[in-house]
Design a protein around this motif. Structure first.
Motif, PDB file in Angstrom:
ATOM      1  N   GLN A  77       0.843  -1.205   0.000  1.00 16.36           N
ATOM      2  CA  GLN A  77       0.000   0.000   0.000  1.00 16.36           C
ATOM      3  C   GLN A  77       0.879   1.256   0.000  1.00 16.36           C
ATOM      4  OE1 GLN A  77      -2.142   1.998   3.686  1.00 16.36           O
ATOM      5  NE2 GLN A  77      -2.426  -0.199   3.889  1.00 16.36           N
ATOM      6  N   ALA A  78       1.961   1.207   0.799  1.00 12.79           N
ATOM      7  CA  ALA A  78       2.859   2.365   0.846  1.00 12.79           C
ATOM      8  C   ALA A  78       3.541   2.568  -0.513  1.00 12.79           C
ATOM      9  CB  ALA A  78       3.914   2.157   1.931  1.00 12.79           C
ATOM     10  N   ALA A 102      -6.003   8.549  -7.678  1.00  8.98           N
ATOM     11  CA  ALA A 102      -6.881   7.671  -6.890  1.00  8.98           C
ATOM     12  C   ALA A 102      -6.410   6.214  -6.989  1.00  8.98           C
ATOM     13  CB  ALA A 102      -8.314   7.789  -7.389  1.00  8.98           C
ATOM     14  N   ILE A 103      -6.722   5.425  -5.941  1.00  7.03           N
ATOM     15  CA  ILE A 103      -6.238   4.031  -5.867  1.00  7.03           C
ATOM     16  C   ILE A 103      -7.378   3.112  -5.436  1.00  7.03           C
ATOM     17  CG2 ILE A 103      -4.696   2.440  -4.624  1.00  7.03           C
ATOM     18  CD1 ILE A 103      -2.822   4.785  -4.133  1.00  7.03           C
ATOM     19  N   LYS A 104      -7.400   1.910  -6.018  1.00  8.12           N
ATOM     20  CA  LYS A 104      -8.355   0.878  -5.596  1.00  8.12           C
ATOM     21  C   LYS A 104      -7.676  -0.468  -5.861  1.00  8.12           C
ATOM     22  CE  LYS A 104     -13.312   0.201  -6.164  1.00  8.12           C
ATOM     23  NZ  LYS A 104     -14.433   0.406  -7.076  1.00  8.12           N
ATOM     24  N   ILE A 105      -6.982  -0.979  -4.847  1.00  8.98           N
ATOM     25  CA  ILE A 105      -6.183  -2.197  -5.075  1.00  8.98           C
ATOM     26  C   ILE A 105      -6.387  -3.233  -3.962  1.00  8.98           C
ATOM     27  CG2 ILE A 105      -4.264  -1.189  -6.388  1.00  8.98           C
ATOM     28  CD1 ILE A 105      -2.748  -1.139  -3.585  1.00  8.98           C
ATOM     29  N   ILE A 110      -4.095 -10.748   2.559  1.00  6.73           N
ATOM     30  CA  ILE A 110      -4.618  -9.919   1.468  1.00  6.73           C
ATOM     31  C   ILE A 110      -4.936  -8.559   2.061  1.00  6.73           C
ATOM     32  CG2 ILE A 110      -6.426  -9.590  -0.263  1.00  6.73           C
ATOM     33  CD1 ILE A 110      -6.692 -12.560  -0.522  1.00  6.73           C
ATOM     34  N   GLU A 111      -4.285  -7.578   1.484  1.00  8.66           N
ATOM     35  CA  GLU A 111      -4.469  -6.201   1.945  1.00  8.66           C
ATOM     36  C   GLU A 111      -5.373  -5.499   0.939  1.00  8.66           C
ATOM     37  OE1 GLU A 111      -2.504  -4.701   4.400  1.00  8.66           O
ATOM     38  OE2 GLU A 111      -2.689  -2.576   3.961  1.00  8.66           O
ATOM     39  N   GLY A 112      -6.177  -4.582   1.386  1.00 14.73           N
ATOM     40  CA  GLY A 112      -6.974  -3.781   0.461  1.00 14.73           C
ATOM     41  C   GLY A 112      -6.739  -2.306   0.735  1.00 14.73           C
ATOM     42  N   LEU A 113      -6.765  -1.498  -0.324  1.00 12.72           N
ATOM     43  CA  LEU A 113      -6.558  -0.048  -0.140  1.00 12.72           C
ATOM     44  C   LEU A 113      -7.377   0.728  -1.157  1.00 12.72           C
ATOM     45  CD1 LEU A 113      -4.870   2.402   1.050  1.00 12.72           C
ATOM     46  CD2 LEU A 113      -3.306   2.016  -0.868  1.00 12.72           C
ATOM     47  N   VAL A 114      -8.137   1.702  -0.655  1.00 12.08           N
ATOM     48  CA  VAL A 114      -8.871   2.604  -1.550  1.00 12.08           C
ATOM     49  C   VAL A 114      -8.520   4.026  -1.125  1.00 12.08           C
ATOM     50  CG1 VAL A 114     -11.150   3.413  -2.299  1.00 12.08           C
ATOM     51  CG2 VAL A 114     -10.756   0.968  -1.896  1.00 12.08           C
ATOM     52  N   VAL A 115      -8.060   4.828  -2.059  1.00 11.10           N
ATOM     53  CA  VAL A 115      -7.730   6.228  -1.761  1.00 11.10           C
ATOM     54  C   VAL A 115      -8.392   7.102  -2.812  1.00 11.10           C
ATOM     55  CG1 VAL A 115      -5.874   7.951  -1.532  1.00 11.10           C
ATOM     56  CG2 VAL A 115      -5.487   5.619  -0.723  1.00 11.10           C
ATOM     57  N   GLY A 116      -8.999   8.181  -2.380  1.00 10.16           N
ATOM     58  CA  GLY A 116      -9.623   9.098  -3.329  1.00 10.16           C
ATOM     59  C   GLY A 116     -10.354  10.189  -2.576  1.00 10.16           C
ATOM     60  N   GLU A 117     -11.084  11.004  -3.336  1.00 14.88           N
ATOM     61  CA  GLU A 117     -11.839  12.077  -2.682  1.00 14.88           C
ATOM     62  C   GLU A 117     -13.075  11.481  -2.018  1.00 14.88           C
ATOM     63  OE1 GLU A 117     -12.787  15.329  -5.291  1.00 14.88           O
ATOM     64  OE2 GLU A 117     -10.672  15.428  -5.911  1.00 14.88           O
ATOM     65  N   ASN A 118     -13.334  11.929  -0.807  1.00 13.54           N
ATOM     66  CA  ASN A 118     -14.595  11.586  -0.160  1.00 13.54           C
ATOM     67  C   ASN A 118     -14.769  10.088   0.158  1.00 13.54           C
ATOM     68  OD1 ASN A 118     -16.645  12.908   0.961  1.00 13.54           O
ATOM     69  ND2 ASN A 118     -17.983  12.931  -0.857  1.00 13.54           N
ATOM     70  N   ILE A 119     -13.675   9.376   0.390  1.00 18.06           N
ATOM     71  CA  ILE A 119     -13.780   7.968   0.807  1.00 18.06           C
ATOM     72  C   ILE A 119     -14.065   7.955   2.309  1.00 18.06           C
ATOM     73  CG2 ILE A 119     -12.576   5.747   1.002  1.00 18.06           C
ATOM     74  CD1 ILE A 119     -13.073   6.537  -1.893  1.00 18.06           C
ATOM     75  N   ARG A 120     -15.140   7.248   2.689  1.00 19.19           N
ATOM     76  CA  ARG A 120     -15.594   7.328   4.084  1.00 19.19           C
ATOM     77  C   ARG A 120     -15.607   5.968   4.760  1.00 19.19           C
ATOM     78  NH1 ARG A 120     -20.698  10.819   2.305  1.00 19.19           N
ATOM     79  NH2 ARG A 120     -20.753   8.984   0.997  1.00 19.19           N
ATOM     80  N   MET A 121     -15.740   6.023   6.079  1.00 21.46           N
ATOM     81  CA  MET A 121     -15.817   4.799   6.883  1.00 21.46           C
ATOM     82  C   MET A 121     -16.994   3.933   6.433  1.00 21.46           C
ATOM     83  SD  MET A 121     -14.115   3.869   9.744  1.00 21.46           S
ATOM     84  CE  MET A 121     -14.238   2.567  10.917  1.00 21.46           C
TER      85      MET A 121
END
Ligand code: FA5
Length: 345
Positions: A175-176, A186-189, A212-223
């Motif tokens: 993820q890093a 933006a990321i979705k992996i 298995i790691e998951g990562l989502v980064v972007g605008e307005n990503i919420r809990m």
């Protein structure tokens, strides 16, 4: 000498007739036509004959030799044919015999769970990212908000190779690395792979296992995005009736951090030996990406947010298939693996 020759011919012909195998026949050929055989002897003795008889006798010896060779060849062809015939008869196939069952290979239960999880996320638009198993301390810890000397490093006992290089203790360094490489995009992996920890092997721990790691980064990503995703995953893996619950937890790279439990698939929540009478089973760790982690990778935490989660497919496969010891996954005992032949995931 003439008579001698005819007698010899009769003798050879009889021996040829009596030979029942190619080997026996060959012995006859060597005995009579070979260098030490009687025909060669006769030829050698021709010098003692009167000169006028030599050509006649020579022609006769040659004639006998040729006809013996010819008969030998004929007998050889016949014996060879007989041998093939016999072999075919012995090898004849009984088409009424029942067939032998063919053992089909199948996927290892761990591979199955990993692929099921991968398929689920691919169907949701995630990409698969991979990273090195021999990792820099920087990506495994520092870039994940775990500076040198941070007490939370003790949560993951590590195999160090040098002071700055180790076997990765989790798949979070991917993820890093991905955030650093994406340069603000933006990321979705998801990142599946092997990880290593200095844990003593027992029924639920292994020094090498998968995550298995998951990562989502972007605008307005919420809990709530995280919760909805994990809820769908739990239902996909353990059935549509599964409920999830998020409990507060701690990981240095997420804030807030949670652990996710699923309602027990065996008792449905009333309490049993699988859920240790609690009605809930812990499945994974997750949280919102810590602002420090985003910042270190070049993102502006004021503009983008992200969620991350990490799970151990062995533990999931153990629950799904009722496997009581994690070591069964690695010992390649065919009796264990073949139990999964017709079990559909
Ligand atoms: C982590 O490794 C975090 N990186 C997960 C994470 C990612 C949290 C992103 C938040 C955000 P943890 O140490 O709890 O967390 O390990 C995750 C899973 O790995 C555990 O739930 C467990 O299923 C599995 N696991 C941990 N240690 C072992 C072990 N020795 N043998 C087998 N499985 C293990």
């Amino acid at each position: 000498m003439k008579e001698q020759l005819h007698e010899l011919k009769e003798q050879v012909m009889l021996k040829i007739k009596e030979s029942n195998t190619v080997k026996e026949l060959n012995d006859v050929r060597v005995a009579y036509l070979g260098k030490k055989g009687p025909i060669t002897d006769l030829l050698k003795g021709m010098g003692k004959l009167p000169a006028e008889e030599r050509p006649k006798m020579g022609a006769l010896v040659n004639e006998i030799r040729e006809s013996v060779t010819e008969i030998l060849e004929e007998r050889k062809v016949l014996l060879e044919q007989q041998a093939i015939q016999e072999q075919l008869e012995n090898e004849s196939i009984d088409v009424t015999l029942p067939g032998r069952p063919v053992e089909l290979g199948n996927h290892h239960p761990l591979t199955r769970v990993v692929e099921e999880i991968e398929d689920f996320f691919i169907s949701m638009g995630y990409e698969i990212a991979e990273g090195p198993e021999v990792e820099k301390d920087y990506y495994n810890f520092e870039a994940l908000n775990l500076p040198k000397g941070h007490p939370a490093r003790d949560m993951q006992d590590s195999f160090y190779i040098t002071e700055d290089i180790l076997l990765r203790t989790h798949t979070s360094p991917v993820q890093a690395r991905t955030m650093e490489a994406k340069d603000g995009a933006a990321i979705k992996i998801i990142c599946p792979g092997k990880v290593y920890r200095r844990d003593s092997d027992d029924a639920t721990h292994s020094h090498q296992f998968t995550q298995i790691e998951g990562l989502v980064v972007g605008e307005n990503i919420r809990m709530s995005d995280l919760k909805g995703t994990l809820d769908l995953l739990a239902k996909k893996l353990f059935g549509a009736e599964r409920e999830i619950r998020l409990r507060p937890s701690f990981f240095p790279f997420t804030e807030p951090s949670v652990e996710m439990d699923i309602s027990c698939f065996k008792c449905g929540g009333s309490g049993c030996n699988v859920c240790k009478r609690t009605g809930w089973i812990e499945i994974l760790g997750a949280g919102m990406v810590h602002p420090n982690v985003l910042e270190m990778a070049g993102y502006n935490p004021e503009e983008v947010t992200g969620f991350a989660f990490g799970m151990g497919p062995e533990r999931i496969a153990m629950l799904k298939y009722g496997v009581e010891d994690i070591r069964h996954f690695y010992t390649n005992d065919i009796r264990f693996i073949s139990q999964f032949h017709r079990t559909e995931a």
